[in-house]
Scaffold this motif. Structure first.
Motif, PDB file in Angstrom:
ATOM      1  N   ALA A 160      29.690  42.063  33.376  1.00 21.65           N
ATOM      2  CA  ALA A 160      30.503  42.450  34.411  1.00 21.65           C
ATOM      3  C   ALA A 160      30.064  41.642  35.471  1.00 21.65           C
ATOM      4  O   ALA A 160      30.747  41.255  36.278  1.00 21.65           O
ATOM      5  CB  ALA A 160      30.618  43.927  34.739  1.00 21.65           C
ATOM      6  N   VAL A 161      28.535  41.595  35.377  1.00 23.04           N
ATOM      7  CA  VAL A 161      28.228  40.941  36.733  1.00 23.04           C
ATOM      8  C   VAL A 161      28.374  39.256  36.602  1.00 23.04           C
ATOM      9  O   VAL A 161      28.843  38.882  37.655  1.00 23.04           O
ATOM     10  CB  VAL A 161      26.635  41.073  36.779  1.00 23.04           C
ATOM     11  N   VAL A 162      28.049  38.775  35.454  1.00 25.87           N
ATOM     12  CA  VAL A 162      28.163  37.289  35.349  1.00 25.87           C
ATOM     13  C   VAL A 162      29.800  36.966  35.548  1.00 25.87           C
ATOM     14  O   VAL A 162      29.922  35.996  36.165  1.00 25.87           O
ATOM     15  CB  VAL A 162      27.601  37.034  33.845  1.00 25.87           C
TER      16      VAL A 162
ATOM     17  N   LYS B  74      37.070  31.124  41.264  1.00 27.82           N
ATOM     18  CA  LYS B  74      38.373  31.277  41.488  1.00 27.82           C
ATOM     19  C   LYS B  74      39.261  31.624  40.186  1.00 27.82           C
ATOM     20  O   LYS B  74      40.460  31.015  40.143  1.00 27.82           O
ATOM     21  CB  LYS B  74      39.203  30.348  42.222  1.00 27.82           C
ATOM     22  N   ASN B  75      38.459  32.045  38.986  1.00 33.26           N
ATOM     23  CA  ASN B  75      39.311  32.079  37.865  1.00 33.26           C
ATOM     24  C   ASN B  75      39.698  33.702  37.807  1.00 33.26           C
ATOM     25  O   ASN B  75      38.720  34.509  37.669  1.00 33.26           O
ATOM     26  CB  ASN B  75      38.318  31.752  36.602  1.00 33.26           C
ATOM     27  N   SER B  76      40.945  34.346  37.938  1.00 31.58           N
ATOM     28  CA  SER B  76      41.229  35.725  38.178  1.00 31.58           C
ATOM     29  C   SER B  76      40.902  36.249  36.797  1.00 31.58           C
ATOM     30  O   SER B  76      40.899  37.307  36.481  1.00 31.58           O
ATOM     31  CB  SER B  76      42.448  35.898  38.485  1.00 31.58           C
ATOM     32  N   PHE B  77      41.125  35.295  35.803  1.00 28.00           N
ATOM     33  CA  PHE B  77      40.928  35.968  34.426  1.00 28.00           C
ATOM     34  C   PHE B  77      39.528  36.549  34.021  1.00 28.00           C
ATOM     35  O   PHE B  77      39.294  37.664  33.398  1.00 28.00           O
ATOM     36  CB  PHE B  77      41.348  35.164  33.238  1.00 28.00           C
ATOM     37  N   LEU B  78      38.549  35.888  34.658  1.00 28.15           N
ATOM     38  CA  LEU B  78      37.278  36.261  34.604  1.00 28.15           C
ATOM     39  C   LEU B  78      37.190  37.342  35.244  1.00 28.15           C
ATOM     40  O   LEU B  78      36.276  38.418  34.949  1.00 28.15           O
ATOM     41  CB  LEU B  78      36.342  35.143  34.870  1.00 28.15           C
ATOM     42  N   ILE B  79      37.757  37.479  36.541  1.00 23.93           N
ATOM     43  CA  ILE B  79      37.447  38.707  37.146  1.00 23.93           C
ATOM     44  C   ILE B  79      38.082  40.167  36.745  1.00 23.93           C
ATOM     45  O   ILE B  79      37.192  40.795  36.647  1.00 23.93           O
ATOM     46  CB  ILE B  79      37.875  38.450  38.739  1.00 23.93           C
ATOM     47  N   VAL B  80      39.090  39.819  36.165  1.00 23.83           N
ATOM     48  CA  VAL B  80      39.747  40.979  35.542  1.00 23.83           C
ATOM     49  C   VAL B  80      38.963  41.343  34.444  1.00 23.83           C
ATOM     50  O   VAL B  80      38.872  42.623  33.923  1.00 23.83           O
ATOM     51  CB  VAL B  80      41.215  40.505  34.897  1.00 23.83           C
TER      52      VAL B  80
ATOM     53  N   GLY C 148      35.801  41.108  34.220  1.00 23.16           N
ATOM     54  CA  GLY C 148      34.500  41.699  34.700  1.00 23.16           C
ATOM     55  C   GLY C 148      34.950  43.372  34.942  1.00 23.16           C
ATOM     56  O   GLY C 148      33.897  44.408  34.638  1.00 23.16           O
ATOM     57  N   GLN C 149      36.022  43.465  35.361  1.00 24.13           N
ATOM     58  CA  GLN C 149      36.848  44.794  35.857  1.00 24.13           C
ATOM     59  C   GLN C 149      36.839  45.587  34.328  1.00 24.13           C
ATOM     60  O   GLN C 149      36.433  46.713  34.475  1.00 24.13           O
ATOM     61  CB  GLN C 149      38.030  44.977  36.512  1.00 24.13           C
ATOM     62  N   ARG C 150      37.326  44.846  33.462  1.00 28.32           N
ATOM     63  CA  ARG C 150      37.521  45.724  32.155  1.00 28.32           C
ATOM     64  C   ARG C 150      36.112  46.040  31.697  1.00 28.32           C
ATOM     65  O   ARG C 150      36.083  46.997  31.004  1.00 28.32           O
ATOM     66  CB  ARG C 150      38.157  44.881  31.294  1.00 28.32           C
TER      67      ARG C 150
ATOM     68  N   SER D 290      29.620  43.285  41.132  1.00 28.24           N
ATOM     69  CA  SER D 290      28.438  42.981  40.519  1.00 28.24           C
ATOM     70  C   SER D 290      27.427  43.599  40.992  1.00 28.24           C
ATOM     71  O   SER D 290      26.299  43.807  40.583  1.00 28.24           O
ATOM     72  CB  SER D 290      28.312  41.381  40.868  1.00 28.24           C
ATOM     73  N   VAL D 291      27.365  43.931  42.395  1.00 33.92           N
ATOM     74  CA  VAL D 291      26.067  44.768  42.844  1.00 33.92           C
ATOM     75  C   VAL D 291      26.067  46.102  42.222  1.00 33.92           C
ATOM     76  O   VAL D 291      25.064  46.564  41.961  1.00 33.92           O
ATOM     77  CB  VAL D 291      26.313  45.120  44.494  1.00 33.92           C
ATOM     78  N   LEU D 292      27.095  46.975  42.106  1.00 31.86           N
ATOM     79  CA  LEU D 292      27.386  48.066  41.288  1.00 31.86           C
ATOM     80  C   LEU D 292      26.730  47.770  39.827  1.00 31.86           C
ATOM     81  O   LEU D 292      25.884  48.794  39.315  1.00 31.86           O
ATOM     82  CB  LEU D 292      28.814  48.592  41.168  1.00 31.86           C
ATOM     83  N   MET D 293      27.167  46.787  39.030  1.00 29.67           N
ATOM     84  CA  MET D 293      26.601  46.634  37.608  1.00 29.67           C
ATOM     85  C   MET D 293      25.272  46.044  37.692  1.00 29.67           C
ATOM     86  O   MET D 293      24.655  46.391  36.354  1.00 29.67           O
ATOM     87  CB  MET D 293      27.818  45.675  37.032  1.00 29.67           C
TER      88      MET D 293
END
Lengths: 151, 671
Positions: free
Chosen positions: B19-21, B30-36, B38-40, B126-129
């Motif tokens: 999730a952090v990475v 700016k890759n929103s797939f990666l961000i999502v 990470g959330q999952r 990323s801070v939380l994780m």
């Protein structure tokens, strides 16, 4: 700027007062944390300062005599009378001894060393090894098989 | 099963790192797939840890004594509720609780804010994780809750277990640790948002608005945790105290102090755009003090009556703290130019300066407590001798600090922003001052002059009570005159119109009640007696008659019980039954004190044991004046905090009258 000067002056006064209180507090309540063998090495200073001694209560050494309770502390747990690293303690404080204070318990005694070599405690705390955590020997049991559990 | 549990934790660790990475890379590229993804991953961490926690709870409830943790913290005769609470009865379990709570918070935060703050959220995640991963390192590689006892190595009979320490088998201890942890863990969220806003160079207050409720709720949990601990110490430990400045207690107090300072100083940022750097420092400080508190309780670095675990996790905490603090400091310094103050301090007598003094004093208190707690470590490093300081040190500093704070509690909310005239000060404070001084004079005449601090404290409590009452009375009277409703409905209406301000007053009132309770301690009396059945003794105005000593046993413990008749001025007040127990599994004796609780004072009696000849009971009896007000104060504080969380009734029409910087006394200066 004037406001900041005033503000700074008040802050300085507050911090000064607190520092002064802190100094007084330290002088009044500082206690030297010593092991039993260190107490014997301290020489005359041992009689001058307030000490906190950590040790294990000798089996069967607790004797209650009216309000006074005397017992013997050892450097290491489970030692018998012949162990030379020992300290005779007399407790004559007001507070009751804690429930956890019993034979073989680890105890902290606060007080002063008398000229007679007996430690006069005004406060005794006992920590029961199992209060929040398993005993040290349990600990090793619990940690060793961990690799096994993970594999 | 323990393999599944350990594996879940290990996988959770991998997902947290992922999730952090993913969040950081996704944000930078700016890759929103990666961000999502990470959330999952955050949700997955929660799911995995829930499985692990569920398995541990299942093992505890069913008594799977092959597991070291289960064997060390439960026994088969314990009540189910205590088997469940053994989850946080020991090191490994409580670290799992920490990790699980943090993943729960993270999941909620990420889910609620995933569409808002698109550029900030990946950093928050990323801070939380990162914090989550740290705790997962501890429970997956250092102290696993799923360790199995090796056959023949266990020092206990299989199938029984050592039992949870009987002192912890008490209702407040059931909820005290999770409350404290909810508080400790909760501050990770505002901290993560603060860091997110720093990294994304957002100068604004978005992070403060978003996390205001988190901070308040978390603060309430922490207050509850501390108070429950006090209530437990008072009712269980048998000496009637509720605070001993023990390192573990201090560890819980430190972040509470900085959080309280933070709750106040954010108002400066919201209203005036001042103290931005300071707020960053406070919230970071609170977060690191939470970690530090966990470290202090869990590593054995400072010895304490709370037998600390001596464990190998200390160095991990030191590394985490060192790296975390260094990173935060560098980040804040790097972003200083985005944190410029928008207003200047105009007068020493102003709302701004009262906030600053409030902060200064709170932080000084925090520093003093931290210094005192770490004194053995510091002195050993400097002089080579371990020197500890005791309650007198802490009291000496914190009593004056407490009095100064309660004074500011009274004046702060009533001083105008920017500057206050002598005339307006007189108008606001004349009646409260008279009330306070009058009470002091009355108490002094009754003999309280022997305790000057207590006298001043009562005077200040009266002063603050009067200011709060006048505020309610003025506001409610205006509404009553206009709407023709009764005083109570008018006061409720008033509170509903500006919940933050009047909820804040209620919280202050709770603090005043607690101070009244703490001040009562100056008038404690006690006596220790050895009394045979049939004997009597006196304490203060109580006549105590020992009726008999009974004994018996059940599956869990053997008990001796004393029946004691209490009377005052010839009038019987009832019978108290202090008891001593010897728990079989742990061979630990405990005292079950008997307390007659009243608003004016508690009569507290402890059966300390039998005398040497086994014929007389050793009894400690105490009178604790006003101690109930501490607990009452807490409930008022909790109620006030909840009021603060309720949205204002008519937000828009009220906000129109609000002109920043021009607020007079009756404008909605929120508090």
């Amino acid at each position: 700027m004037n406001t900041y000067w005033k503000f700074g002056a008040i802050v300085a006064v507050i911090i000064g007062v607190l520092a002064w209180l802190a100094m007084g507090g330290v002088t009044e309540s500082k206690t030297y944390y010593k092991e039993i063998k260190e107490v014997t090495q301290m020489g005359d200073r041992a009689h001058a300062e307030k000490l906190r001694v950590n040790g294990y209560v000798e089996q069967g050494s607790i004797v209650r005599n009216g309000a006074q309770v005397s017992f013997v502390l050892h450097q290491t747990p489970g030692m018998l009378q012949k162990d030379p690293v020992r300290l005779a303690v007399v407790y004559s404080g007001i507070d009751p001894l804690p429930d956890t204070f019993k034979d073989n318990a680890q105890a902290l005694a606060d007080g002063r060393l008398g000229q007679d070599g007996v430690f006069h405690a005004s406060k005794v705390q006992a920590k029961c090894a199992s209060k929040y955590e398993a005993k040290p020997q349990m600990k090793t049991d619990a940690t060793q098989p961990k690799a096994q559990a993970r594999s | 099963m323990e393999n599944i549990g350990a594996l879940s934790i290990l996988l959770a660790f991998c997902f947290a790192v992922y999730a952090v990475v993913a969040s950081v890379t996704g944000r930078l590229k700016k890759n929103s797939f990666l961000i999502v993804s990470g959330q999952r991953a955050v949700y997955s961490v929660w799911l995995l840890l829930t499985v692990a926690a569920g398995l541990l709870i299942y093992s505890l409830l069913t008594g799977d004594f092959r597991l070291a943790y289960v064997a060390a913290h439960t026994d088969s005769s314990m009540k189910t509720i205590y088997k469940f609470t053994a989850w946080w009865g020991g090191q490994e379990g409580s670290l799992l609780l920490w990790a699980w709570l943090l993943s729960t918070y993270s999941t909620v935060v990420v889910f609620m804010n995933r569409r808002k703050f698109r550029d900030m959220m990946p950093w928050v995640t990323s801070v939380l994780m990162t914090t989550e991963a740290f705790f997962l390192i501890l429970i997956s590689f250092v102290l696993s809750p799923f360790g199995v006892l090796q056959a023949g190595r266990g020092n206990l009979v299989e199938g029984v277990g050592q039992g949870l320490n009987p002192l912890l088998q008490y209702w407040t201890m059931v909820i005290h640790p999770p409350m404290l942890y909810l508080g400790y863990v909760g501050f990770t969220v505002p901290f993560a948002f603060a860091m997110g806003s720093l990294i994304t160079k957002q100068p604004g207050d978005a992070w403060i608005h978003t996390t205001r409720r988190w901070t308040i709720v978390t603060w309430l949990f922490q207050s509850a945790g501390i108070l429950l601990g006090q209530g437990w110490a008072y009712a269980v430990l048998g000496w009637g105290g509720y605070w001993a400045w023990d390192p573990v207690e201090n560890a819980s107090l430190l972040p509470w102090i900085t959080a309280t300072a933070f709750l106040h100083s954010v108002m400066m940022q919201e209203k005036k755009g001042m103290m931005k750097v300071w707020n960053m420092v406070l919230i970071s400080g609170t977060f690191f003090l939470c970690i530090f508190g966990t470290f202090l309780t869990r590593s054995g670095v400072v010895s304490s009556v709370h037998a600390f675990a001596q464990s190998p996790i200390g160095k991990y905490f030191v590394i985490f703290l060192a790296v975390g603090i260094a990173a935060t400091v560098i980040l804040i310094l790097e972003r200083l130019k985005y944190l410029k103050s928008e207003a200047r301090l105009e007068s020493v007598v102003s709302r701004e300066s009262s906030f600053m003094f409030n902060n200064l004093i709170l932080v000084a208190s925090c520093f003093a407590v931290l210094w005192g707690t770490m004194f053995p470590v510091i002195s050993e490093a400097v002089t080579g001798e371990k020197i500890s300081v005791d309650a007198p040190f802490f009291n000496r500093i914190n009593i004056p600090i407490g009095l100064a704070l309660i004074f500011l509690t009274g004046i702060g909310p009533l001083i105008a922003w920017r500057r206050s005239s002598v005339e307006s000060l007189k108008r606001a404070f004349l009646v409260p001052t008279i009330a306070g001084v009058a009470l002091m004079a009355l108490l002094a005449a009754l003999g309280a002059y022997e305790h000057p601090f207590a006298l001043v404290s009562f005077g200040l409590c009266m002063f603050v009570t009067a200011t709060i009452f006048i505020e309610f009375w003025k506001g409610a009277s205006a509404i009553r005159a206009k709407n023709g409703i009764g005083f109570i409905p008018a006061a409720i209406e008033l509170t509903h119109r500006n919940t933050r301000r009047y909820g804040g007053y209620l919280v202050h009132m709770g603090i005043v009640f607690m101070f009244i309770g703490y001040t009562g301690a100056a008038f404690d009396v006690d006596v220790t007696k050895e009394v045979a059945p049939g004997g009597t003794f006196q304490l203060s105005h109580y006549d105590v008659h020992v009726v008999n000593i009974e004994q018996g046993e059940n599956d869990t413990y053997a008990w001796q019980r004393l029946a004691v008749d209490v009377a005052r001025a010839g009038k019987a007040l009832g019978t108290l039954y202090p008891e001593r127990r010897l728990y079989k599994a742990s061979q630990q004796p405990t005292s079950e004190v008997a307390i007659r609780r009243r608003l004016n004072e508690d009569f507290y009696i402890n059966f300390a044991g039998l005398s040497a000849d086994n014929r007389r009971a050793v009894i400690q009896a105490y009178v604790f004046p006003l101690v109930s007000w501490i607990w009452i104060g807490f409930w008022v504080l909790a109620f006030g905090t909840i009021v603060c969380l309720i949205p204002n009734k008519v937000k828009l029409s009220y906000a129109r009258t609000q002109v920043v910087g021009m607020a007079e006394k009756h404008a909605p200066v929120q508090n």
